[in-house]
Design an enzyme around this catalytic site. Structure first.
Site, mmCIF file in Angstrom:
data_model
loop_
_atom_site.group_PDB
_atom_site.id
_atom_site.type_symbol
_atom_site.label_atom_id
_atom_site.label_comp_id
_atom_site.label_asym_id
_atom_site.label_seq_id
_atom_site.Cartn_x
_atom_site.Cartn_y
_atom_site.Cartn_z
ATOM 1 C CB CYS A 1 8.219 0.123 19.262
ATOM 2 S SG CYS A 1 8.483 -1.015 20.224
ATOM 3 C CG ASN B 1 -20.576 7.864 -1.618
ATOM 4 O OD1 ASN B 1 -20.363 7.126 -2.476
ATOM 5 N ND2 ASN B 1 -20.107 7.696 -0.433
ATOM 6 C CD GLN C 1 -14.161 7.265 8.018
ATOM 7 O OE1 GLN C 1 -14.467 6.045 8.410
ATOM 8 N NE2 GLN C 1 -14.850 7.918 7.021
ATOM 9 C CG ASN C 2 -8.981 8.251 3.346
ATOM 10 O OD1 ASN C 2 -9.802 7.658 3.582
ATOM 11 N ND2 ASN C 2 -9.265 9.319 2.337
ATOM 12 C CB VAL C 3 -4.039 5.498 6.907
ATOM 13 C CG1 VAL C 3 -4.930 5.291 8.110
ATOM 14 C CG2 VAL C 3 -3.972 4.380 5.643
ATOM 15 N NE ARG D 1 -3.707 0.113 2.280
ATOM 16 C CZ ARG D 1 -4.198 0.570 3.461
ATOM 17 N NH1 ARG D 1 -4.401 -0.355 4.669
ATOM 18 N NH2 ARG D 1 -4.865 1.785 3.884
ATOM 19 C CB CYS E 1 9.940 1.014 23.464
ATOM 20 S SG CYS E 1 10.676 1.250 21.917
ATOM 21 C CB SER F 1 -18.906 2.708 3.070
ATOM 22 O OG SER F 1 -17.973 2.345 4.147
ATOM 23 C CG HIS G 1 -9.436 5.075 10.829
ATOM 24 N ND1 HIS G 1 -10.253 4.879 9.821
ATOM 25 C CD2 HIS G 1 -10.025 5.221 12.084
ATOM 26 C CE1 HIS G 1 -11.374 4.587 10.443
ATOM 27 N NE2 HIS G 1 -11.091 5.004 11.537
HETATM 28 P P1 OAD Z 1 -15.151 2.306 1.978
HETATM 29 O O1 OAD Z 1 -14.201 1.538 0.931
HETATM 30 O O2 OAD Z 1 -15.803 1.591 2.993
HETATM 31 O O3 OAD Z 1 -16.086 3.331 1.286
HETATM 32 C C1 OAD Z 1 -15.672 3.904 0.213
HETATM 33 C C2 OAD Z 1 -16.704 5.179 -0.349
HETATM 34 O O4 OAD Z 1 -16.481 6.110 -1.335
HETATM 35 C C3 OAD Z 1 -18.082 4.207 -0.672
HETATM 36 O O5 OAD Z 1 -19.184 4.743 -0.101
HETATM 37 C C4 OAD Z 1 -18.047 4.792 -2.199
HETATM 38 O O6 OAD Z 1 -19.084 4.737 -2.875
HETATM 39 C C5 OAD Z 1 -17.367 5.765 -2.228
HETATM 40 N N1 OAD Z 1 -16.496 6.196 -3.419
HETATM 41 C C6 OAD Z 1 -15.817 5.515 -4.344
HETATM 42 N N2 OAD Z 1 -15.242 6.299 -5.195
HETATM 43 C C7 OAD Z 1 -15.641 7.548 -5.104
HETATM 44 C C8 OAD Z 1 -15.429 8.767 -5.577
HETATM 45 N N3 OAD Z 1 -14.532 8.719 -6.802
HETATM 46 N N4 OAD Z 1 -15.967 9.910 -5.285
HETATM 47 C C9 OAD Z 1 -16.845 9.915 -4.163
HETATM 48 N N5 OAD Z 1 -17.157 8.765 -3.456
HETATM 49 C C10 OAD Z 1 -16.620 7.608 -3.829
HETATM 50 O O7 OAD Z 1 -14.053 3.305 2.719
HETATM 51 P P2 OAD Z 1 -14.195 4.175 3.907
HETATM 52 O O8 OAD Z 1 -15.649 4.608 4.355
HETATM 53 O O9 OAD Z 1 -13.089 5.347 3.949
HETATM 54 O O10 OAD Z 1 -10.589 1.444 8.473
HETATM 55 O O11 OAD Z 1 -13.720 3.005 5.186
HETATM 56 C C11 OAD Z 1 -13.654 3.561 6.436
HETATM 57 C C12 OAD Z 1 -12.710 2.645 7.143
HETATM 58 O O12 OAD Z 1 -12.784 1.026 6.753
HETATM 59 C C13 OAD Z 1 -11.333 2.770 6.654
HETATM 60 O O13 OAD Z 1 -10.701 4.071 7.104
HETATM 61 C C14 OAD Z 1 -10.768 1.615 7.082
HETATM 62 C C15 OAD Z 1 -11.529 0.509 6.573
HETATM 63 O O14 OAD Z 1 -11.610 -0.790 6.974
HETATM 64 C C16 OAD Z 1 -9.496 0.889 8.946
HETATM 65 O O15 OAD Z 1 -8.593 0.226 8.257
HETATM 66 C C17 OAD Z 1 -9.565 0.966 10.333
#
Ligand code: OAD
Length: 248
Positions: free
Chosen positions: A131, A217, A105-107, A74, A134, A193, A123
């Site tokens: 670590c 979205n 929520q993006n890393v 990644r 430590c 989502s 996140h």
């Molecule tokens: P998701 O993959 O669950 O959702 C992505 C969202 O973006 C969906 O609702 C899509 O419809 C929308 N989408 C896709 N392409 C798009 C675009 N070009 N413009 C606008 N919207 C678009 O990702 P997250 O909601 O970010 O956590 O997921 C939340 C968390 O779940 C992440 O931070 C991660 C994951 O597991 C951890 O790893 C703790």
């Protein structure tokens, strides 16, 4: 994909322009146009991968090498990507005195790269390596992408500085995100989502605080029924239209 309603867009632009305080919550969809896969889409990270295996402490302790390989892959993808006009539009909001900030929520670090300063990465950040035993913690965003498993200070295991399933969010960031949302009269929810908690809770928290909610979205989400306006389309295309980047 549901088509963008231009009438709704002009109402939303008006709301954004007039908002006294505003906060933005973003998810993986905002980085899609930069070339970074989302998690739950047809080509998403969780298709063919198990979150428990790759994004939990139990999974890590069972097979740290496998987990690191996934994160290094990644990192390679992210290193080849740039912020898109959606990130740029949100970075521009920093110049507005009414702006609280972006809670992401993006890393992937792309908001930071685009110049967002009022930013909470709830996140964590994939470029941090820390670590498990430590306080050792380094930012590897400028370093070669190489596999390192053991802490140089104490020889325990190194892990990526992201929040895994089953872990609590860092309390400072979460508290600040709550304060921004409660203090705002507008929450813009972009490319998430809205199914991962507690991050998704910021939406009902905003609603309970009386906030107006705009969702951006490509499709409906569980947050859509809570939103006052849903703008359907790519974040990279809609956000520059939503945010008047000519304003002082
Ligand atoms: P998701 O993959 O669950 O959702 C992505 C969202 O973006 C969906 O609702 C899509 O419809 C929308 N989408 C896709 N392409 C798009 C675009 N070009 N413009 C606008 N919207 C678009 O990702 P997250 O909601 O970010 O956590 O997921 C939340 C968390 O779940 C992440 O931070 C991660 C994951 O597991 C951890 O790893 C703790």
């Amino acid at each position: 994909m549901v088509p963008l309603d231009h009438g709704q867009l002009s109402v939303a632009k008006h709301v954004v322009a007039g908002a006294k305080r505003l906060t933005v919550l973003t998810g993986a969809g905002i980085s899609a146009e930069s070339g970074i896969p989302t998690f739950r889409g047809p080509d998403g990270y969780w298709r063919g991968h198990s979150p428990e295996e790759l994004a939990s402490m139990d999974g890590f302790l069972k097979n740290p090498q496998l987990v690191w390989e996934w994160y290094l892959e990644r990192r390679r993808t992210i290193r080849s990507c740039q912020p898109n006009p959606g990130h740029d539009a949100l970075a521009f909001l920093d110049s507005r005195k009414e702006f609280c900030g972006v809670v992401t929520q993006n890393v992937d670090g792309l908001h930071k790269l685009a110049g967002s300063q009022n930013l909470i990465e709830i996140h964590g950040n994939i470029w941090l390596t820390q670590c498990i035993s430590c306080p050792y913690k380094v930012d590897e965003s400028q370093s070669p992408i190489t596999f390192r498993l053991n802490c140089p200070e104490c020889d325990s295991l190194l892990r990526p500085g992201v929040v895994w399933f089953g872990e609590e969010l860092p309390s400072g960031g979460w508290q600040q995100a709550n304060e921004w949302v409660k203090d705002s009269e507008l929450l813009i929810v972009v490319g998430t989502s809205a199914v991962v908690y507690p991050a998704a809770n910021l939406i009902p928290i905003a609603r309970d605080a009386g906030s107006y909610i705009i969702e951006v979205n490509i499709s409906n989400t569980p947050a859509s029924s809570t939103a006052d306006i849903c703008l359907y389309g790519k974040a990279a295309e809609i956000l520059p239209l939503l945010v008047d980047m000519k304003a002082p």
